[in-house]
Design a protein around this motif. Sequence first.
Motif, PDB file in Angstrom:
ATOM      1  N   HIS A   4      -5.917   3.150  -8.102  1.00  0.00           N
ATOM      2  CA  HIS A   4      -6.683   2.016  -7.591  1.00  0.00           C
ATOM      3  C   HIS A   4      -6.102   0.770  -8.268  1.00  0.00           C
ATOM      4  O   HIS A   4      -5.203   0.871  -9.095  1.00  0.00           O
ATOM      5  N   HIS A  14      -7.545   4.700   0.118  1.00  0.00           N
ATOM      6  CA  HIS A  14      -7.438   4.262  -1.277  1.00  0.00           C
ATOM      7  C   HIS A  14      -6.238   3.340  -1.472  1.00  0.00           C
ATOM      8  O   HIS A  14      -6.331   2.327  -2.166  1.00  0.00           O
ATOM      9  N   ALA A  15      -5.120   3.670  -0.866  1.00  0.00           N
ATOM     10  CA  ALA A  15      -3.910   2.863  -1.028  1.00  0.00           C
ATOM     11  C   ALA A  15      -4.084   1.467  -0.420  1.00  0.00           C
ATOM     12  O   ALA A  15      -3.705   0.464  -1.029  1.00  0.00           O
ATOM     13  N   ALA A  43       0.811  -1.217   0.000  1.00  0.00           N
ATOM     14  CA  ALA A  43       0.000   0.000   0.000  1.00  0.00           C
ATOM     15  C   ALA A  43       0.844   1.267   0.000  1.00  0.00           C
ATOM     16  O   ALA A  43       0.328   2.357  -0.241  1.00  0.00           O
ATOM     17  N   GLY A  44       2.129   1.120   0.310  1.00  0.00           N
ATOM     18  CA  GLY A  44       2.993   2.301   0.368  1.00  0.00           C
ATOM     19  C   GLY A  44       2.713   3.174   1.575  1.00  0.00           C
ATOM     20  O   GLY A  44       2.867   4.386   1.532  1.00  0.00           O
ATOM     21  N   VAL A  45       2.280   2.537   2.663  1.00  0.00           N
ATOM     22  CA  VAL A  45       2.047   3.271   3.912  1.00  0.00           C
ATOM     23  C   VAL A  45       2.944   2.688   4.993  1.00  0.00           C
ATOM     24  O   VAL A  45       3.426   1.565   4.881  1.00  0.00           O
ATOM     25  N   ALA A  87      -4.295  -2.094  -2.514  1.00  0.00           N
ATOM     26  CA  ALA A  87      -3.385  -3.202  -2.210  1.00  0.00           C
ATOM     27  C   ALA A  87      -4.148  -4.489  -1.881  1.00  0.00           C
ATOM     28  O   ALA A  87      -3.669  -5.585  -2.149  1.00  0.00           O
ATOM     29  N   ASP A 113      -6.456   9.254   1.069  1.00  0.00           N
ATOM     30  CA  ASP A 113      -5.377   8.653   0.284  1.00  0.00           C
ATOM     31  C   ASP A 113      -4.920   7.324   0.893  1.00  0.00           C
ATOM     32  O   ASP A 113      -4.658   6.362   0.173  1.00  0.00           O
ATOM     33  N   THR A 114      -4.814   7.269   2.215  1.00  0.00           N
ATOM     34  CA  THR A 114      -4.423   6.017   2.879  1.00  0.00           C
ATOM     35  C   THR A 114      -5.471   4.941   2.651  1.00  0.00           C
ATOM     36  O   THR A 114      -5.130   3.794   2.345  1.00  0.00           O
ATOM     37  N   SER A 151      -5.083  11.735  -6.441  1.00  0.00           N
ATOM     38  CA  SER A 151      -5.397  10.496  -5.724  1.00  0.00           C
ATOM     39  C   SER A 151      -4.518   9.370  -6.242  1.00  0.00           C
ATOM     40  O   SER A 151      -4.195   9.337  -7.435  1.00  0.00           O
ATOM     41  N   PRO A 152      -4.154   8.432  -5.367  1.00  0.00           N
ATOM     42  CA  PRO A 152      -3.312   7.316  -5.811  1.00  0.00           C
ATOM     43  C   PRO A 152      -4.085   6.365  -6.716  1.00  0.00           C
ATOM     44  O   PRO A 152      -5.318   6.377  -6.749  1.00  0.00           O
TER      45      PRO A 152
END
Length: 166
Positions: free
Chosen positions: A105, A46-47, A23-25, A51, A43-44, A102-103
């Motif tokens: 999907h 969505h990420a 997720a890149g978090v 994922a 954004d979190t 937005s990241p």
Amino acid sequence: MGDRVRQLRTARALSLSALARAAGVGKATLSGLEAGMRNPTLDTLHAVAAALHVPVTALLGATGSDLRGSAVRVEVLRVFHEGPVTVELCTLTLPAGTAQVSPAHHVGVTEHVTVFAGTLRAGPVDTPGEAGPGGYLEWASDVPHGYAALGPEDVRASLLIRTPGD
């Protein structure tokens, strides 16, 4: 929401670290979200949803959710399940002069916007479209995409997000 994230993660046999990486978090952010100790940004959400290959509403579990990004406000009105496809019907509000990226999907997700007020620039960051009242835009949202309210009027629109199942 934390319980749903944990259930989806464990059902996919993902460790906390693996999901955080995908997720890149941060792992601490994800751990706090699962524990119910963090309020994630749009954004979190969505990420993490991307994922896990699920729509954002799979994490929220209910309609009527009011989601806020850095500029965009989205209210989930209805969620439809048509076989393996999930369709989320939302309102979208964007104050005049604001913009948000937005990241991506996951692959196959599309977004469809009908503008009721204001002028909207939206779509993939590299190739956005523009629409005013009565206008319609659609795009594959498996790439970073953005929304910008052009001109002096707030944008009010419907947003339909179509998410295919695995």
